[in-house]
Motif scaffolding. Structure first.
Motif, PDB file in Angstrom:
ATOM      1  N   ALA A 603       3.682 -15.842   8.007  1.00  0.00           N
ATOM      2  CA  ALA A 603       3.329 -15.076   6.813  1.00  0.00           C
ATOM      3  C   ALA A 603       2.361 -15.899   5.978  1.00  0.00           C
ATOM      4  CB  ALA A 603       4.574 -14.734   6.005  1.00  0.00           C
ATOM      5  N   ALA A 626       2.091 -10.082   1.486  1.00  0.00           N
ATOM      6  CA  ALA A 626       1.888 -11.072   2.542  1.00  0.00           C
ATOM      7  C   ALA A 626       1.166 -10.438   3.713  1.00  0.00           C
ATOM      8  CB  ALA A 626       3.232 -11.639   3.009  1.00  0.00           C
ATOM      9  N   LEU A 628       1.023 -10.653   7.848  1.00  0.00           N
ATOM     10  CA  LEU A 628       1.868 -11.091   8.958  1.00  0.00           C
ATOM     11  C   LEU A 628       1.055 -11.229  10.228  1.00  0.00           C
ATOM     12  CD1 LEU A 628       4.981  -8.787   8.395  1.00  0.00           C
ATOM     13  CD2 LEU A 628       4.749 -11.201   7.792  1.00  0.00           C
TER      14      LEU A 628
END
Length: 642
Positions: A603, A626, A628
């Motif tokens: 992340a 975030a 990923l």
């Protein structure tokens, strides 16, 4: 029309630089969403036809003329994550759409030149037709009426909050950059309307999926007569001067435009229709529509068949023509195959097949007024996908025509996997008795599907508003199983209502895949991660949903989605998604899960963390964002769905 609180366009501040190529890529990728935003922000007083055309025009004019400096407060600084939220190009064109949509709602002032967005669009333009989205239900109509009572900035705030999920702080910046004088007042006004985010995604507000009706034909005829003289003069002058390069050019081996064509005439001759013998399917290696026999009590009604073929080739202005996305609606290339002709409730219905499409013609029993024509693609259909066609819908019920190899049909509620089934009667022609269709609007308390049995097993089919029901499966994308088994029915139960999001999209099959179980950090149990993929008949337009269900939860929550993505499919059976989750103690966590063969998850952005294996848990704070990224055993990376 309340639009007085829109200020002149502010000068852009120095910030992220967006060039025309970057903005064009974002506009093309997210065009349907941008047009929906524009349509919802425009004042409903414009009328549905002008709103549709204006929404397309504003979106197409959102490109910068060169390199443009965007306001850093409304264009995200993250550029590595993909998707809308991390794309400065998308943020730029969205801001342009918001700005021009607000300008379009301004009242025309005397002694001042109107803004371009306030005038009817020159392009796009469709002569002789009025275009409008599909009609929704009472909930959509009520929401549209509430939005019409809002000011332009408040309407924009409501739409951006509901569709784009922008926080209020970001909303104020976007509205200010778009020219709204008092963004705070707009937010307060928008908050007075009940949040109905799901309705904003309704086909009622989709200006890319349209119905067409004629304009005032008498007025149009008078205008045409008035312009014929001028048009004739232009044609004569053009012929005298001569077009360079041979005019339109020769047509090669084509016959003159007025010549009769034997193949086209044969396609309209009911005596030339293909009729498959009743037992042909028993000896054929194929299980598709090409071996369906001709059935129905009117299959020898030459006059009805002639009308069906003629309307297919030349639908009149009073005919309601519908088709699944990506389905051509032209005349048959040759004599089609007749599947059915008979009485269905209060209508005469004819089903025809030309190898690529199933066509349904329906007319009232007492005449031809109100005739309807429906098209659906079926190329490559086989087995369960070629086992049923919708004969008709009446009062929320649907009646199917089943394949000759179907031996039993029952009705099942997908939300109640342990409940019993209701037997359906199969007529000698293969038509089922009516069964309740899925809910169209309102609360989803049941989702009834058709369960059929044939020589290969038991299959589940669901009505999504089109001629061909969608085939439901469950399991790993590389080897999905039929959804009718007890274990797979339990997998589908929490997710059945999400099928409403792919209604009327030309969906061929929907597979559900529980790809991960993740222990929750507060010790309250394990959450289930499920990927749902809807594939279409045309190939593109696929939709992928990642859903997250906590222990004891009745339904899964959609936390990420993607369109036209190979994720969760047979070509790329991998998936990665994340969600911000609040524990029972009030702590916030980023939870992410990849498919079983994911060797690591990372992340970045607003939350940083990494984990070996497919599961990631990171302590964070509310509202954090975030990006990923997962790694597969061969070193290839996958990004998280958004």
């Amino acid at each position: 029309m309340q639009s007085q609180d829109v200020a002149p366009r502010p000068a852009p501040s120095s910030g992220t630089v967006v060039d025309v190529e970057q903005a064009e890529a974002a506009l093309v990728e997210h065009y349907p969403r941008l047009v929906r935003l524009a349509y919802l922000m425009l004042p409903p007083s414009l009328g549905r036809n002008r709103r549709v055309l204006t929404a397309h025009a504003l979106t197409q004019r959102a490109l910068p003329r060169g390199r443009a400096s965007g306001d850093a407060s409304v264009i995200p600084t993250q550029q590595s994550g993909g998707g809308r939220d991390g794309d400065p190009g998308y943020a730029f064109v969205r801001l342009q759409v918001v700005r021009t949509a607000l300008e379009a709602g301004l009242p025309l002032k005397r002694r001042a030149w109107p803004k371009r967005s306030q005038l009817p669009p020159l392009l796009p333009h469709v002569w002789g037709l009025r275009l409008f989205p599909r009609s929704g239900g009472a909930d959509e109509l009520a929401l549209d009426q509430r939005l019409s009572a809002l000011s332009g900035p408040a309407r924009a705030a409501y739409v951006l909050r509901g569709l784009e999920k922008l926080p209020d702080a970001h909303l104020r910046k976007v509205l200010a950059a778009a020219g709204a004088e008092n963004p705070a007042a707009a937010l307060k006004e928008a908050a007075g309307v009940e949040a109905r985010d799901a309705l904003l995604d309704s086909p009622e507000f989709d200006p890319c999926s349209l119905h067409a009706r004629p304009t005032d034909m008498m007025r149009r005829r008078r205008h045409v007569k008035a312009g014929l003289a001028a048009t004739a003069a232009v044609i004569v002058c053009g012929a005298l001067v001569g077009l360079p390069g041979g005019g339109w050019g020769p047509d090669g081996a084509a016959a003159p435009s007025y010549a009769q064509n034997a193949a086209a005439e044969a396609a309209l001759d009911p005596a030339r229709l293909e009729r498959v013998p009743a037992t042909a399917w028993e000896s054929s290696a194929r299980t598709d529509f090409s071996v369906w026999p001709a059935r129905g009590n009117l299959v020898k009604d030459t006059a009805l068949l002639r009308r069906a073929l003629a309307v297919w080739a030349r639908p009149g202005e009073s005919v309601q023509v519908r088709g699944t996305p990506g389905t051509p609606s032209g005349a048959p290339p040759g004599p089609p195959q007749v599947l059915y002709a008979g009485d269905v409730d209060q209508a005469h219905v004819v089903l025809l097949h030309d190898g690529l499409r199933i066509v349904r013609y329906a007319e009232p029993r007492d005449g031809t007024g109100g005739a309807a024509l429906d098209f659906a693609r079926v190329d490559g259909a086989s087995g369960a996908e070629a086992s049923a066609v919708v004969l008709g819908r009446t009062d929320g019920n649907v009646r199917y025509l089943t394949a000759p190899w179907v031996t039993k049909a029952v009705e099942r509620d997908l939300l109640k996997p342990s409940a019993g089934v209701t037997d359906l009667t199969l007529s000698a022609d293969g038509a089922t008795s009516p069964l309740a269709g899925p809910p169209q609007t309102g609360k989803c308390t049941s989702w009834n599907v058709l369960q059929i049995k044939d020589g290969s097993g038991t299959h589940l089919l669901t009505d999504l508003g089109e001629l061909i029901p969608a085939h439901l499966t469950a399991g790993r994308p590389a080897a999905p199983q039929e959804a009718a088994g007890a274990q797979n029915l339990r997998k589908w139960a929490p997710l059945a209502c999400s099928l409403a999001s792919v209604r009327s999209q030309g969906v061929r099959s929907v597979n559900v895949w529980p790809y991960a179980l993740q222990p929750l950090p507060d010790g309250s149990g394990s959450a289930a991660w499920v990927c749902t993929r809807a594939d279409t008949w045309r190939g593109d337009g696929t939709r992928v949903l990642a859903q997250f269900r906590t222990p004891g939860g009745a339904y899964g929550a959609v936390v990420a989605k993607a369109e036209n993505s190979p994720a969760c499919g047979s070509r790329d059976p991998h998936v990665l998604a994340g969600v911000l989750w609040k524990s029972g103690t009030g702590a916030w966590y980023l939870l992410a899960a990849g498919s079983k063969d994911t060797v690591s998850v990372d992340a970045t952005g607003g939350v940083r963390g990494s984990a070996a294996g497919p599961l990631l848990t990171v302590r964070t704070k509310q509202g954090a964002q975030a990006e990923l990224k997962g790694t597969l055993p061969d070193g290839r990376g996958i990004t998280g769905l958004r």
